[in-house]
Enzyme design. Structure first.
Site, PDB file in Angstrom:
ATOM      1  CG  PHE A 136      -1.900  -1.136   1.385  1.00 59.65           C
ATOM      2  CD1 PHE A 136      -2.200  -1.787   0.142  1.00 59.65           C
ATOM      3  CD2 PHE A 136      -2.536  -1.377   2.599  1.00 59.65           C
ATOM      4  CE1 PHE A 136      -3.405  -2.792   0.332  1.00 59.65           C
ATOM      5  CE2 PHE A 136      -3.426  -2.431   2.635  1.00 59.65           C
ATOM      6  CZ  PHE A 136      -3.701  -3.222   1.589  1.00 59.65           C
ATOM      7  CB  CYS A 138       4.266   1.715  -4.882  1.00 61.65           C
ATOM      8  SG  CYS A 138       5.098   2.044  -6.595  1.00 61.65           S
ATOM      9  CB  THR A 204       9.888   5.105  -1.970  1.00 56.91           C
ATOM     10  OG1 THR A 204       8.840   4.737  -2.633  1.00 56.91           O
ATOM     11  CG2 THR A 204      10.852   3.963  -2.032  1.00 56.91           C
ATOM     12  CB  CYS A 346      40.902  20.860  19.203  1.00 56.67           C
ATOM     13  SG  CYS A 346      40.736  22.353  18.142  1.00 56.67           S
ATOM     14  CB  CYS A 352      33.296  24.183  17.128  1.00 56.52           C
ATOM     15  SG  CYS A 352      34.913  24.771  17.357  1.00 56.52           S
ATOM     16  CB  CYS A 381      27.751  26.522  26.112  1.00 54.33           C
ATOM     17  SG  CYS A 381      27.336  24.678  25.371  1.00 54.33           S
ATOM     18  CB  CYS A 391      33.501  18.959  15.448  1.00 50.19           C
ATOM     19  SG  CYS A 391      35.265  18.321  15.904  1.00 50.19           S
TER      20      CYS A 391
HETATM   21  C1  LIG Z   1      13.846   0.646  -7.343  1.00 49.42           C
HETATM   22  C2  LIG Z   1      13.016   0.230  -6.388  1.00 49.42           C
HETATM   23  C3  LIG Z   1      11.860  -0.516  -6.555  1.00 49.42           C
HETATM   24  C4  LIG Z   1      11.123  -0.745  -5.658  1.00 49.42           C
HETATM   25  N1  LIG Z   1      10.174  -1.673  -5.692  1.00 49.42           N
HETATM   26  C5  LIG Z   1       8.971  -1.784  -4.712  1.00 49.42           C
HETATM   27  C6  LIG Z   1       7.798  -2.856  -4.907  1.00 49.42           C
HETATM   28  O1  LIG Z   1       7.933  -3.257  -6.019  1.00 49.42           O
HETATM   29  N2  LIG Z   1       7.062  -3.140  -4.030  1.00 49.42           N
HETATM   30  C7  LIG Z   1       7.310  -2.318  -2.885  1.00 49.42           C
HETATM   31  O2  LIG Z   1       6.842  -2.910  -1.802  1.00 49.42           O
HETATM   32  N3  LIG Z   1       8.386  -1.713  -2.398  1.00 49.42           N
HETATM   33  C8  LIG Z   1       9.067  -1.429  -3.640  1.00 49.42           C
HETATM   34  N4  LIG Z   1      10.306  -0.654  -3.187  1.00 49.42           N
HETATM   35  C9  LIG Z   1      10.583  -0.047  -1.926  1.00 49.42           C
HETATM   36  C10 LIG Z   1      11.601  -0.823  -0.981  1.00 49.42           C
HETATM   37  O3  LIG Z   1      10.950  -2.220  -0.798  1.00 49.42           O
HETATM   38  C11 LIG Z   1      11.841  -0.064   0.511  1.00 49.42           C
HETATM   39  O4  LIG Z   1      10.403   0.064   0.990  1.00 49.42           O
HETATM   40  C12 LIG Z   1      12.213   1.263   0.177  1.00 49.42           C
HETATM   41  O5  LIG Z   1      13.270   1.252  -0.740  1.00 49.42           O
HETATM   42  C13 LIG Z   1      13.107   1.702   1.742  1.00 49.42           C
HETATM   43  O6  LIG Z   1      14.161   0.728   2.157  1.00 49.42           O
HETATM   44  P1  LIG Z   1      15.799   1.187   1.734  1.00 49.42           P
HETATM   45  O7  LIG Z   1      15.725   2.378   2.281  1.00 49.42           O
HETATM   46  O8  LIG Z   1      16.538  -0.065   2.305  1.00 49.42           O
HETATM   47  O9  LIG Z   1      15.816   1.137   0.163  1.00 49.42           O
HETATM   48  C14 LIG Z   1      11.316  -0.165  -4.173  1.00 49.42           C
HETATM   49  C15 LIG Z   1      12.542   0.625  -3.809  1.00 49.42           C
HETATM   50  C16 LIG Z   1      13.326   0.451  -4.950  1.00 49.42           C
HETATM   51  C17 LIG Z   1      14.385   1.685  -4.863  1.00 49.42           C
HETATM   52  S1  SF4 Z   2      35.486  21.977  15.111  1.00 43.12           S
HETATM   53 FE1  SF4 Z   2      36.477  20.520  16.278  1.00 43.12          FE
HETATM   54  S2  SF4 Z   2      38.513  20.313  15.351  1.00 43.12           S
HETATM   55 FE2  SF4 Z   2      37.584  21.950  14.491  1.00 43.12          FE
HETATM   56  S3  SF4 Z   2      38.167  23.700  15.987  1.00 43.12           S
HETATM   57 FE3  SF4 Z   2      36.307  22.926  16.653  1.00 43.12          FE
HETATM   58  S4  SF4 Z   2      36.864  21.486  18.180  1.00 43.12           S
HETATM   59 FE4  SF4 Z   2      38.632  21.829  17.087  1.00 43.12          FE
HETATM   60  S1  SF4 Z   3      25.897  26.762  22.172  1.00 47.50           S
HETATM   61 FE1  SF4 Z   3      27.139  25.202  23.347  1.00 47.50          FE
HETATM   62  S2  SF4 Z   3      26.533  23.401  22.437  1.00 47.50           S
HETATM   63 FE2  SF4 Z   3      25.446  24.977  21.037  1.00 47.50          FE
HETATM   64  S3  SF4 Z   3      27.044  25.178  19.508  1.00 47.50           S
HETATM   65 FE3  SF4 Z   3      27.576  26.746  20.927  1.00 47.50          FE
HETATM   66  S4  SF4 Z   3      29.174  25.744  22.180  1.00 47.50           S
HETATM   67 FE4  SF4 Z   3      28.208  24.014  20.839  1.00 47.50          FE
END
Ligand SMILES: Cc1cc2nc3c(=O)[nH]c(=O)nc-3n(C[C@H](O)[C@H](O)[C@H](O)COP(=O)(O)O)c2cc1C
Ligand code: SF4
Ligand code: SF4
Ligand SMILES: Cc1cc2nc3c(=O)[nH]c(=O)nc-3n(C[C@H](O)[C@H](O)[C@H](O)COP(=O)(O)OP(=O)(O)OC[C@H]3O[C@@H](n4cnc5c(N)ncnc54)[C@H](O)[C@@H]3O)c2cc1C
Ligand code: SF4
Lengths: 440, 450
Positions: A136, A138, A204, A346, A352, A381, A391
């Site tokens: 139910f 697609c 999906t 760091c 950050c 903070c 980071c």
């Molecule tokens: C190419 C493609 C075809 C799909 N065909 C079906 C289908 O025929 N029947 C179904 O129930 N779901 C279908 N799906 C949905 C998948 O079963 C699944 O619910 C969805 O991709 C989420 O899981 P994932 O993130 O691991 O891909 C399809 C998905 C993809 C990518």
């Molecule tokens: S983001 Fe992480 S690595 Fe970069 S300056 Fe801040 S603490 Fe240091």
């Molecule tokens: S408020 Fe505090 S937790 Fe939020 S980004 Fe700034 S330092 Fe980090």
């Protein structure tokens, strides 16, 4: 090696990793390869009525990549199986006969008339498969013909078709839900009322993956035109996790078995789905990206995890986090955390600082005594976690809980007492008495 | 006593081998490689790499532009700060500049390949657009003389032309480009890149080049000051330091810079004679370049001798490794004592070992001799002050170079200087470009005010 055996609504499989109904499960050839690599089960690619649907002969997938082209989101405009019903049924029967220890569930989608469902269920039952999954979900193509998501979006239809299937078949029935709906609990409740043995989610998400900015065609492009498709892969996991938890903690559907789907790529993802209430998981995009062999990483990872936590059955993981999912109003407003930078880790990139400075709370230095130095100013903070998220170095910034003393930002003492919004003085609707978090 | 015939010969290798030995030392990144590498940049705040670039190119921005598949925009970001960004991408010792400062050097010892990314962007612009992306402002009617068409002079001229001034470059040589054309190692800028870049820079218009015109010989500083609204001196270092040894002028001893210039101008490398045994004296970039190129021309044994320890060498660790992997033997702590002469030519050189005592270099008395068919002097270049004094003008010097302030103004009014001839930073192409641009902005301010 932990025992990963799974029993999902009476369907047994050697591990809880199933392939979702999709191209990886469209033919015996693929499914046999998957079983050889160790997948616990499959949900066969959705069957419909004959004559089979026709797919486009151009690109049917599109993707979002990180810049080193790791695939993080996949979109498709593919329909259900485009092979004749008889061939699929014959292959299903053969594969089930050859692989009796693996789960083999068959996905179905036929028009919303009782006779169609009755007919196809009878045929599917003859294959001796383990159960059916009602598609139910697609969101493209099939929904234009009154099937798939157009059924899943109307709880009354979900309930009606589920009831037909339970009436006309002795097989377990899993109802696969569409995420293209504002409240996922509604179709889940409907499925339960109709007698479903389980729900699976998510299918999906309706999406346009991109636009060709030279030709102005939506992508994937079929002769200059595009149509919305279904989005899946790692990018959709947070949405799927939330929907799983919503069903797991809803008073009406609590206890209804859930098969977790959406972005499962590693064993960790699987554990997260299970902790939020899933009994097993289904995988599509990860297999389509890397091939079937990834299941070996999933199996060993899960086993290692269970051993280290002393879990002897996968069921022990299911639902462990559900009690900790609550409403915002019950979060502890007296909990105080501050970011802390590990100066040894760091690398002084300054991300950050600029994130907090430009877009948050001006709580990280960039210069101390004329030297490039990044340090959290506790008095500013708010503990938002943005710096941790931006980071680039793993574990370099951590959030540290304040367990005692006074919060230098608010001047309030840290008491360790729980208090939430329902009783907060700024809440015009506050209740006078202290209300504890309701036991879930 | 039998004389040793010097082994100096051309054509030691096959034509194919010369082509291999002098091809691009760092092949350019493909589009895929560039995108993957660009993804490694963290887009740092107040990025340390930018601070380490003498021309302060906005590195995080230009890399992000590559990442979003906008290499042309990226090149414009680079060229707006450094019009010789293409050459700098090839010749900058990035391991001691931007890449040394990159936070990913601190994180995992593998900096973002800033130099190669810069090359990717600038090459894309030069190949796909062809012309440089800047336009001249409305003509100001002001005229500026630029002495020297090397990196400093070209950068100054370009920026001045952009601001609408008319520029005349006087260069002693027949080709512009300075050491880009005559000095840089051949494998760093193959395929005549230096001249392509000169053309690219000049294509802005408003710049005339007077070739073969030397200051102090053909033109005088006093006349230039009279005839132009401003003068920029960027004539580099035309002289070389001497070893101060007897017999230094005899055949068998050559100056490295002159030899490299011949190599760079050689139509056919196979026709360029090189010694079988080569000794190079010095520890800088020029010493490494002449040693490595001698080896690549087919010399059997090349020994580089430096008077102090490896850590004091002007050549970076990377360049020392390049020399070592090219088969050059590096000997440290030895200084030349005397040349060995036979039949009126140098056939060897005697060194004395040295030690450092309280920071001072002293001879230990121990000596050794290296036979040599060719001895290269690579112990530094010097300003030829005659070019300045010949005009009866006096200009303040500082340690043998022209003294300038932060805006690159000399002690003479209306005269600016930059690049190797000025007492500024390191003697690097990129530093010369920075000087030229800074001076041009200062000149522009002065001319706009007056
Ligand atoms: C190419 C493609 C075809 C799909 N065909 C079906 C289908 O025929 N029947 C179904 O129930 N779901 C279908 N799906 C949905 C998948 O079963 C699944 O619910 C969805 O991709 C989420 O899981 P994932 O993130 O691991 O891909 C399809 C998905 C993809 C990518
Ligand atoms: S983001 Fe992480 S690595 Fe970069 S300056 Fe801040 S603490 Fe240091
Ligand atoms: S408020 Fe505090 S937790 Fe939020 S980004 Fe700034 S330092 Fe980090
Ligand atoms: C062998 C060698 C290798 C090098 N390798 C590198 C490298 O890999 N990377 C790097 O960053 N740097 C390198 N350098 C240094 C770099 O080349 C210089 O720092 C840079 O070229 C300086 O630029 P400039 O414009 O000041 O001088 P120059 O490049 O020397 O240009 C000076 C110009 O002035 C002209 N001129 C000289 N005297 C007069 C006069 N009297 N009248 C008129 N014109 C005159 C010359 O013909 C020349 O065109 C190297 C240098 C040498 C010698
Ligand atoms: S320091 Fe390195 S990571 Fe940071 S902006 Fe510069 S190149 Fe990018």
């Amino acid at each position: 090696m932990a025992n990963l055996a799974s029993n999902f609504i009476g369907i047994k499989s050697p591990n809880p990793f199933w392939l979702a109904s999709a191209p990886p499960t469209d033919k015996a050839y693929n499914v046999v390869r998957a079983f050889k690599d160790g997948w616990g089960g499959v949900v066969w690619k959705t069957l419909g009525t004959d004559p089979p649907v026709v797919n486009v002969s151009g690109p049917r997938y599109g993707a979002i990549h990180s810049n080193d082209r790791r695939l993080i989101g996949l979109n498709n405009i593919e329909l259900i199986t485009d092979r004749p019903l008889e061939i699929n049924l014959r292959e299903i029967k053969e594969v089930k006969r050859d692989w009796p220890d693996r789960a083999l569930v068959v996905s179905l989608m036929v028009p919303c008339e009782e006779q169609y469902w009755k007919d196809i269920l009878a045929k599917v039952e003859e294959t001796e498969c383990d159960g059916v999954e009602l598609n139910f979900g697609c969101p493209h193509g099939m929904s234009e013909r009154g099937m798939g998501a157009s059924v899943g979006q109307v709880p009354e239809y979900v309930e009606m078709v589920t009831r037909w299937c339970k009436q006309h078949s002795r097989m377990p029935v899993i109802v696969k839900l569409t995420p293209n709906i504002s409240d996922i609990r509604q179709p889940a409740r409907a499925a339960k009322r109709g007698g479903a043995d389980a729900v699976s989610l998510i299918n999906t998400i309706s999406s346009i993956i991109g636009v060709d900015i030279d030709t102005f065609s939506p992508l994937p492009s079929i002769d200059g035109k595009g149509s919305h498709g279904g989005y899946c892969g790692p990018a959709v996991k947070p949405i799927a996790l939330n929907m799983t938890a919503e069903i797991a903690r809803d008073a009406e559907t609590r206890g209804l078995p859930i098969s977790g789907i959406g972005g499962v790529t590693t064993w960790r993802d699987a554990v997260e789905f299970m902790a939020l209430g899933a009994g097993n998981v289904q995988v599509c995009t990860a297999a389509m990206t890397y091939g079937f062999r990834i299941v070996q990483e999933m199996i060993t990872g899960l086993s290692e995890y269970m051993d280290s936590h002393g879990f002897t059955s996968v069921d022990e993981i299911t639902g462990r986090a559900v009690g900790n999912v609550t409403d915002w109003q019950y979060l502890n407003l007296n909990y105080v955390a501050k970011a802390k930078i590990d100066q040894d880790l760091c690398i002084k990139c300054g991300r950050c600082h600029i994130a907090c400075e430009d877009t948050s709370h001006q709580a990280i230095t960039s210069m101390v005594d004329g030297i490039r130095h990044f340090e959290v100013i506790d008095a500013e903070c708010v503990g938002c976690n943005l710096c941790v998220n931006v980071c680039p170095v793993q574990d370099c910034i951590t959030m540290e809980e304040m367990v005692a003393g006074t919060d230098p930002r608010t001047g309030f003492p840290v008491t360790g007492e729980y208090a939430n919004w329902t009783t907060h003085k700024n809440n015009p609707m506050a209740k006078p008495a202290v209300v504890a978090e309701p036991a879930e | 006593m039998a004389t040793r015939a010097p082994d100096i010969a051309a054509g030691r290798l096959s034509p194919e081998q010369y082509a291999v030995n002098f091809s691009d030392i760092h092949p350019p990144l493909s589009r895929h490689e560039a995108l993957v590498e660009a993804d490694r940049c963290y887009f740092c705040y107040d990025a340390p790499c930018v601070k380490a670039c003498p021309t302060t190119i906005d590195i995080p921005l230009f890399i992000r532009q590559i990442l979003t598949d906008n290499p042309i925009g990226s090149a414009e970001t680079i060229l707006s700060q450094n019009i010789l960004g293409g050459m700098c991408a090839r010749v900058c010792p990035t391991e001691t500049l931007c890449e040394e400062a990159c936070v990913r050097e601190a994180a995992e010892g593998k900096p973002v390949k800033i130099g190669l990314l810069q090359r990717y962007a600038t090459d894309t612009l030069m190949d796909e657009v062809g012309e440089q992306p800047f336009e001249r402002a409305a003509p100001t009617g002001k005229r500026v003389a630029v002495v020297g068409g090397g990196p400093a002079g070209l950068a100054a001229a370009h920026r001045l032309a952009m601001h609408g001034h008319d520029v005349v470059i006087y260069d002693a040589r027949q080709k512009a480009g300075g050491l880009n054309e005559y000095g840089i190692a051949a494998y760093k800028a193959p395929d005549d890149f230096a001249q392509d870049e000169v053309e690219f820079v000049l294509s802005i218009g408003g710049i005339t080049v007077e070739h073969g015109k030397a200051l102090g010989r053909d033109v005088q500083l006093g006349d230039l000051r009279g005839a132009y609204d401003a003068v920029f001196l960027g004539m580099g270092l035309a002289g070389v330091n001497a070893l101060a040894l007897e017999d230094e002028a005899l055949p068998g001893v050559a100056d490295a810079v002159g030899y490299i210039a011949d190599l760079r101008q050689a139509e056919d490398l196979g026709a360029l004679p090189v010694g079988g045994r080569v000794v190079v004296i010095g520890g800088g970039m020029t010493a490494v370049d002449v040693a490595v190129q001698s080896k690549r021309l087919g010399a059997r044994e090349v020994t580089m001798v430096y008077r102090r320890g490896a850590e004091k060498m002007g050549a970076s660790l990377y360049e020392q490794e390049l020399a070592a992997t090219s088969g050059v033997v590096i000997r440290t702590h030895a200084k030349p004592l005397r040349l060995v002469v036979e039949d009126g030519r140098v056939v060897g050189i005697v060194f004395e070992e040295t030690a450092e005592q309280d920071g001072r270099l002293v001879g230990t008395g121990a000596t050794f001799e290296l036979p040599a068919d060719m001895v290269f002097k690579a112990i530094g270049q010097i300003l030829v002050p005659a070019a300045l004094n010949g005009s009866a003008e006096t200009i303040g010097l500082d340690g043998g170079k022209i003294r300038v302030d932060a805006e690159r103004r000399t002690t003479l009014s209306g005269v600016w200087a930059g690049g190797d001839c000025a007492a500024t930073g390191e003697d690097l192409t990129v530093a010369a470009v920075a000087d030229g641009r800074i001076a041009a902005e200062s000149i522009h301010r002065a001319l706009s005010a007056g």
